[in-house]
Design an enzyme around this catalytic site. Structure first.
Site, PDB file in Angstrom:
ATOM      1  N   TRP A  34       5.435  34.033  43.051  1.00 48.15           N
ATOM      2  CA  TRP A  34       4.851  33.653  41.753  1.00 48.15           C
ATOM      3  C   TRP A  34       3.879  32.486  41.864  1.00 48.15           C
ATOM      4  O   TRP A  34       4.140  31.520  42.596  1.00 48.15           O
ATOM      5  CB  TRP A  34       5.992  33.262  40.815  1.00 48.15           C
ATOM      6  N   ASP A  37      -0.156  27.314  37.375  1.00 48.76           N
ATOM      7  CA  ASP A  37      -1.306  26.399  37.308  1.00 48.76           C
ATOM      8  C   ASP A  37      -1.943  26.011  38.646  1.00 48.76           C
ATOM      9  O   ASP A  37      -1.235  25.711  39.603  1.00 48.76           O
ATOM     10  CB  ASP A  37      -0.875  25.071  36.678  1.00 48.76           C
TER      11      ASP A  37
HETATM   12  C1  FRU Z   1       1.535  24.922  32.210  1.00 46.90           C
HETATM   13  C2  FRU Z   1       2.844  24.277  32.645  1.00 46.90           C
HETATM   14  C3  FRU Z   1       2.688  22.797  32.869  1.00 46.90           C
HETATM   15  C4  FRU Z   1       3.803  22.487  33.817  1.00 46.90           C
HETATM   16  C5  FRU Z   1       3.854  23.719  34.667  1.00 46.90           C
HETATM   17  C6  FRU Z   1       5.215  24.128  35.125  1.00 46.90           C
HETATM   18  O1  FRU Z   1       1.466  26.280  32.522  1.00 46.90           O
HETATM   19  O2  FRU Z   1       3.841  24.539  31.677  1.00 46.90           O
HETATM   20  O3  FRU Z   1       2.714  22.025  31.701  1.00 46.90           O
HETATM   21  O4  FRU Z   1       3.561  21.341  34.572  1.00 46.90           O
HETATM   22  O5  FRU Z   1       3.286  24.768  33.900  1.00 46.90           O
HETATM   23  O6  FRU Z   1       5.145  25.176  36.030  1.00 46.90           O
END
Ligand code: FRU
Length: 473
Positions: A34, A37
Site C-alpha cells: 500500500w 501520501d
Molecule cells: C493524509 C493522511 C495524513 C497522515 C497520513 C497517514 O492522507 O491522513 O494526514 O499523516 O495520511 O497515513
C-alpha cells in the site's frame, strides 16, 4: 531483527513478485503493498528523494512506514530501502512529513509520530512531531524526539489531530507548517520556527478554517509562486458550496491573502500533495492519486495499491495556479501522431489510441466537445465540455469498476472559445489538464482492462490532436 529490518527484508523479497507489466509505465507505485501520501520530496546529495506513506505488508492502510525512491531526473526512479518504521514507544505509525538538507549537511526528515491504542471510548490517540537524520539511505530517529507536542499547540487545540509538518528554510531560520484541529473542531495551519531545527516555537496560526472549507485539514504546504505566497491544504469532508468545487476530501489552495480557494484537482483521485523547488527554480508538485474515501476500494487481485500523480510544474498567472506535467515527460515519447479533423462525429480517428499516452487536443469554435478514452466496446471513460454553460462532465461509470464510489464530476470552468486539453493516460490512471493546466482532473482505473485503448471524439468545431505514445508498441 527490528521493525525496519523486517520491512526491508519483506519488501526486497516481495517487490520482485510484481512484474513491470503489472505496474503503470510512468507513475510511481509502492515497492509492494500500500502507498498513500508523498513525503519528504526534496533534493539531497545530487538526487531527488521522494518518500511515501507505506504499508509493505498488504494492499491496505495500516501501521505506516516511509517507503523511499531516488531519481536524477524526476522520471526514472530507483527503489531505495524503506526509510522509517514505527518502532518507538511514542508511535504506532510514522505519518506524513517532509525533508530538507540541514545546516550540517544531513538529510533531515520531520514527520508525525501517530500513537494510537484501544478502541471506542477507550481510545488513546496522540500526534507529535519527530525528526530523523540520514545520509540519503539510512535514517536515525533523533534521541530527543518528539520535538513538538500538545504543549506547543494553541490553547484548547486537539493533539489527536496535529500532523504533517512541511519544513522550509528562509533568511537563516527553519519554519514549518502543521495541520491541527483547533478548539472550534475545525482544522487550521499552525506555523512554527526554529534556529537549529531541533528546538521549535509556535509562531502563529497561518490560517484557520472558518467553516467554509470542510472540517479537519491535513498535509499543508506553504510556498512561493511568482512572488506570491500560496497555502495548499488537503481538506476533509468538503461540501460543494460552489459549482467550481468538488465535495469530499480534496485539495484547495489560497493565493496571497485571498479567502477564495482554488481547487488543485477536480477529478476523482488526488490528495495530500507536496511540493519542492528544483535547482533550476521550478516548483514541482506530486500528489497521492487517490483520496481517503476510495482508499478502501481495492480490487481483490491487486498486488499493489496507490499511485503518485505525475510530477507537475506549478506557475501563477493572474492569481490562478496552473499545473502542467514536467517537461521531462518528453524523454518518454516513443512516437508522435498528429491529426486534424474539421468535425468529429463520435468515431475513432485512425492512429489515435493507446493506454499510455500524452495527448493534446485543441478545439476551435466548438460549442461542445466530447471524448471517450480507455475504451473497448461498452467500456470507457468520458469527458464532455459544454461551452454555453461552461461545464465539464467527467464520467467513469462505464470504466469496469466494481465498487460504488464516485463516478461523476460536474464542475464549472467557464467558457473557452478554443477549448484545449491534455490527457496523460498511463494504464491505471488518467490526468487531464484543461487550458494549459488551469484545471486538472485525475482518476484511477484499476479495473479497466488494459486492452481498452480506443478513443473517440465528437465536436461541432475543428480539432487538432497531437498524440505522443509512451508505450513501446
Ligand atoms: C493524509 C493522511 C495524513 C497522515 C497520513 C497517514 O492522507 O491522513 O494526514 O499523516 O495520511 O497515513
Amino acid at each position: 531483527m527490528n521493525s525496519l529490518e523486517k520491512a526491508r527484508e519483506y519488501e526486497e523479497k516481495h517487490r520482485k513478485e510484481i512484474t513491470a507489466g503489472e505496474r503503470p509505465l510512468f507513475h510511481l507505485t509502492a515497492a509492494t503493498g500500500w502507498l498513500n501520501d508523498p513525503n519528504g520530496f526534496s533534493y539531497y546529495n545530487g538526487k531527488y528523494h521522494l518518500f511515501y506513506q507505506y504499508n509493505p505488508y498488504s494492499t491496505r492502510w495500516d501501521a505506516m512506514h516511509w517507503g523511499h525512491w531516488t531519481s536524477s531526473d524526476l522520471i526514472d526512479w530507483d527503489y531505495e530501502k524503506a526509510a522509517l518504521a514505527p518502532d518507538k514507544d511514542y508511535e504506532t505509525g510514522c505519518f506524513s512529513g517532509s525533508a530538507i538538507t540541514d545546516k550540517n549537511g544531513r538529510h533531515l526528515l520531520i514527520y508525525t509520530a501517530h500513537n494510537e491504542h484501544g478502541k471506542g471510548d477507550d481510545i488513546f490517540r496522540e500526534e507529535t512531531q519527530c525528526l530523523a537524520f540520514g545520509d540519503g539511505e539510512n535514517y536515525e530517529k533523533y534521541e530527543a524526539n518528539p520535538i513538538l507536542t500538545a504543549k506547543d499547540m494553541p490553547e484548547g487545540a486537539d493533539n489527536g489531530d496535529f500532523r504533517d509538518p512541511k519544513i522550509w528554510y528562509e533568511d537563516g531560520r527553519y519554519y514549518c507548517v502543521i495541520a491541527a484541529r483547533l478548539k472550534s473542531g475545525y482544522g487550521a495551519v499552525l506555523r512554527y520556527e526554529s534556529e537549529d531545527a531541533l528546538h521549535w516555537t509556535y509562531k502563529d496560526t497561518l490560517k484557520a478554517n472558518d467553516g467554509r472549507w470542510g472540517k479537519m485539514w491535513e498535509c499543508p504546504d506553504y510556498f512561493t509562486l511568482n512572488g506570491e505566497r500560496v497555502l495548499s491544504i488537503s481538506v476533509m469532508n468538503m461540501k460543494r458550496t460552489d459549482a467550481r468545487y468538488r465535495n469530499g476530501n480534496c485539495v484547495m489552495a489560497f493565493v496571497g491573502n485571498s479567502n477564495d480557494a482554488q481547487p488543485l484537482d477536480v477529478g476523482f483521485d488526488y490528495y495530500a500533495p507536496q511540493t519542492m523547488l528544483t535547482e533550476d527554480g521550478r516548483r514541482i508538485v506530486i500528489g497521492w492519486m487517490q483520496t481517503p474515501e476510495s482508499g478502501g476500494c481495492i480490487p481483490e487481485e491487486q498486488k499493489w495499491f496507490g499511485q503518485m500523480s505525475f510530477p507537475r510544474e506549478m506557475t501563477l498567472k493572474e492569481g490562478r495556479i496552473y499545473q502542467q506535467p514536467i517537461k521531462e515527460i518528453e524523454t518518454l515519447y516513443k512516437e508522435t501522431v498528429s491529426k486534424s479533423v474539421e468535425k468529429a462525429d463520435g468515431k475513432s480517428i485512425s492512429g489515435i489510441s493507446g493506454r499510455a499516452v500524452d495527448m493534446t487536443v485543441e478545439t476551435h469554435n466548438a460549442s461542445f466537445y466530447k471524448m471517450k478514452f480507455a475504451m473497448k466496446a461498452d467500456i470507457f471513460v468520458s469527458l464532455s465540455y459544454d461551452k454555453e454553460n461552461g461545464y465539464l462532465l467527467l464520467d467513469r461509470s462505464n470504466s469496469g469498476r466494481s465498487s460504488a464510489i464516485c463516478d461523476y464530476r460536474r464542475v464549472q470552468i467557464g467558457r473557452y472559445d478554443d477549448f484545449k486539453l491534455r490527457l496523460l493516460l498511463d494504464r491505471y490512471s488518467f490526468e487531464i489538464f484543461i487550458n494549459d493546466g488551469e484545471h486538472v482532473l485525475s482518476g484511477t482505473l484499476y479495473e479497466t482492462p488494459l486492452y481498452a485503448e480506443d478513443m473517440s471524439f465528437s465536436s461541432d468545431g475543428s480539432i487538432d490532436i497531437v498524440l505522443n505514445r509512451i508505450d513501446s508498441e
